[in-house]
Scaffold this motif. Structure first.
Motif, mmCIF file in Angstrom:
data_model
loop_
_atom_site.group_PDB
_atom_site.id
_atom_site.type_symbol
_atom_site.label_atom_id
_atom_site.label_comp_id
_atom_site.label_asym_id
_atom_site.label_seq_id
_atom_site.Cartn_x
_atom_site.Cartn_y
_atom_site.Cartn_z
ATOM 1 N N ARG A 90 0.796 -1.213 0.000
ATOM 2 C CA ARG A 90 0.000 0.000 0.000
ATOM 3 C C ARG A 90 0.835 1.273 0.000
ATOM 4 N N ILE A 93 0.884 3.583 -2.832
ATOM 5 C CA ILE A 93 -0.338 4.265 -3.247
ATOM 6 C C ILE A 93 -0.608 5.470 -2.368
ATOM 7 N N GLY A 94 -0.932 6.595 -3.014
ATOM 8 C CA GLY A 94 -1.433 7.752 -2.283
ATOM 9 C C GLY A 94 -2.899 7.914 -2.622
ATOM 10 N N MET A 95 -3.682 8.296 -1.626
ATOM 11 C CA MET A 95 -5.123 8.388 -1.876
ATOM 12 C C MET A 95 -5.620 9.779 -1.510
ATOM 13 N N LEU A 167 4.708 10.975 1.043
ATOM 14 C CA LEU A 167 5.155 9.599 1.262
ATOM 15 C C LEU A 167 5.705 8.974 -0.014
ATOM 16 N N MET B 118 -4.197 4.890 5.038
ATOM 17 C CA MET B 118 -3.495 5.088 3.775
ATOM 18 C C MET B 118 -2.126 5.733 3.990
ATOM 19 N N ALA B 119 -1.986 6.492 5.074
ATOM 20 C CA ALA B 119 -0.691 7.104 5.355
ATOM 21 C C ALA B 119 0.273 6.096 5.969
#
Ligand SMILES: Nc1ncnc2c1ncn2[C@@H]1O[C@H](COP(=O)(O)OP(=O)(O)OP(=O)(O)O)[C@@H](O)[C@H]1O
Ligand SMILES: [Mg+2]
Lengths: 262, 214
Positions: A90, A93-95, A167, B118-119
């Protein structure tokens, strides 16, 4: 052929009795902007959330740069990954969410530097310097000390983008990033996204901004009732819509635009 | 009613404040721990938290204090009055604060937890850095309220031998035969302390950064 950024294979998703995604197959190419369009309730958000494993597909596999996300496959059976495995895949991936989802008790700088400190283990100074660089990139260095409640929607969404970029993801997912914004604020967010696309970021964007999809998108996917009906270049999709459902969707969309003018 | 008497009451009120503030803070820490247990999804922890909370909310504080005061020495643990008082009060307020916090934790929008996920934050990190601060922020008025209740309930710790404001007032009333002015003064001191707590609470509330949207 080079490996796709994301590959979605035979993914289905049901919520209770309703089948929301029906056997989706999709390859998201690297370095391109893929736009997901479709009527409300067609499953766009669900598909995007599956790509981040915020939603677990009921069947099928999703791979991020060749690595299984959430489930590993062995002898044709799916096995739930450990938290650490999931976090590792994960991290690519940036969301970006429709509602920004900034943490309200932290400043813009705090939001962007948070994971750099707590997850990446950087010292405060280093983390804040990197966070600040991201805020500069989205044009918000002057707002670093502001809390989300002190920022406009457009500014909050740009902070959210900076937070994801800090990130260093290789893929960015956007779920209707401008739908919660006043119309005059969508431009600043779309500009940031356009700049990101120009840098070659792999992006998947759920959007109702047909203009953005047409001008920035490299390819457009049309979802309808949980089915991926169409996957092509924007020129093909928008210039000569061939599928009746797509035509109908674009018609209502244009109708809506026309009604607003009245 | 002389100044000397009033001064004795004021001195005793320092003990009231000390016991209350310490218990509130200890209780808050316990309450966060109880919330973590309750949300851990681990059967024994969830049950421990549930039983703890219903016991301490269901049994009168006076009875709890007397239980602790008599029970612990019976099993060979001797504690000072102060320690007994602090244990009793903080466990009791922990149960109430945990119940308040439940609403706060439920009020943290799911999207904020997803963005933490998500971070790359682990569930524990998310609990510490995201969910708890937001839950505290959402339930801050209830915390101020609880602080005022505990300040008043602290008068009960006299049963385990603590001399705080109420006990001092009782002692002075008995020795001076002037119950009315002395209890009136004690009441005014409680009122003043709680008034300050309420005002400080409102100030702090206004100064805290914004609540989550919605
Ligand atoms: N958590 C859930 N539980 C049950 N049903 C859900 C859930 N999330 C979504 N759905 C249903 O799944 C379908 C697809 O929803 P989804 O949010 O993916 O649509 P969408 O294409 O993003 O729509 P919109 O354009 O309105 O955002 C809808 O019918 C919705 O009601
Ligand atoms: Mg949606």
């Amino acid at each position: 052929m080079t490996q796709p950024a994301i590959s979605v294979r035979n993914v289905s998703k049901r919520f209770g009795d309703t089948l929301v995604l029906k056997d989706i197959n999709l390859e998201v190419p690297r370095g391109q902007v893929s736009c997901l369009i479709g009527p409300s309730g067609s499953g766009k958000s669900t598909l995007l959330r599956c790509m981040a494993f915020l939603e677990e597909a009921s069947a099928g596999m999703i791979e991020i740069e060749g690595e299984a996300l959430g489930f590993s496959e062995k002898d044709g059976k799916r096995r739930r990954q450990t938290a650490a495995e999931l976090r590792r895949t994960r991290s690519k991936i940036g969301m970006v969410f429709q509602q920004f989802n900034l943490w309200p008790h932290m400043t813009a700088l705090g939001n962007v530097s948070m994971a750099l400190r707590r997850v990446r283990g950087l010292g405060r100074k280093e983390a804040e310097a990197r966070a600040m660089a991201q805020l500069v990139k989205v044009g918000l260095e002057a707002r670093a000390g502001h809390y989300p409640s002190q920022l406009s929607g457009g500014q909050q969404q740009r902070v959210a983008i900076a937070r994801a970029l800090a990130l260093e993801p290789t893929i960015m997912l956007f779920d209707e990033p401008t739908s919660a914004l006043d119309p005059e604020l969508t431009g600043e967010v779309l500009n940031v996204m356009r700049a990101l696309a120009d840098e070659g970021m792999t992006m998947v964007v759920v959007t109702h901004e047909i203009g953005f999809a047409a001008s920035v998108g490299n390819n457009v996917c049309f979802l309808d009732h949980g089915q991926l009906l169409f996957h092509d270049t924007p020129e093909t999709v928008f210039a000569a819509p061939r599928h009746p459902r797509l035509e109908q969707f674009l018609d209502t969309y244009l109708d809506r635009g026309a009604q607003m003018l009245r | 009613m002389t100044w000397q008497l009033f001064e004795l009451l004021l001195q005793a009120s320092l003990m009231t404040i000390f016991v209350s503030v310490t218990s509130i803070l200890l209780g808050l820490a316990f309450a966060i721990g109880l919330s973590a247990m309750r949300m851990s999804g681990l059967g024994p922890l969830v049950w421990f938290a549930r039983i703890f909370i219903s016991f301490f909310r269901g049994v009168p504080l006076l009875v709890q204090l007397l239980l602790i005061f008599n029970l612990l020495p019976a099993i060979g643990i001797s504690l000072s009055s102060l320690t007994t008082a602090l244990i009793g009060l903080s466990l009791c307020t922990a149960a109430y604060q945990a119940e308040n916090l439940r609403g706060g934790f439920e009020g943290v929008p799911r999207g904020l937890i997803e963005s933490a996920e998500m971070a790359g934050l682990s569930p524990v990190q998310s609990f510490i850095w995201i969910r708890t601060p937001i839950a505290l922020r959402l339930t801050f008025p209830a915390l101020v309220n609880e602080a005022i209740l505990i300040l008043k309930s602290s008068s009960l710790v006299s049963v385990v031998g603590m001399i705080e404001l109420t006990k001092m007032a009782q002692n002075l009333a008995a020795s001076t035969y002037m119950p009315l002015p002395i209890f009136a003064s004690a009441g005014l001191i409680y009122l003043a302390i709680n008034w300050i707590v309420a005002i400080a609470g409102r100030r702090a509330e206004a100064a805290l950064p914004g609540l989550p949207a919605k």
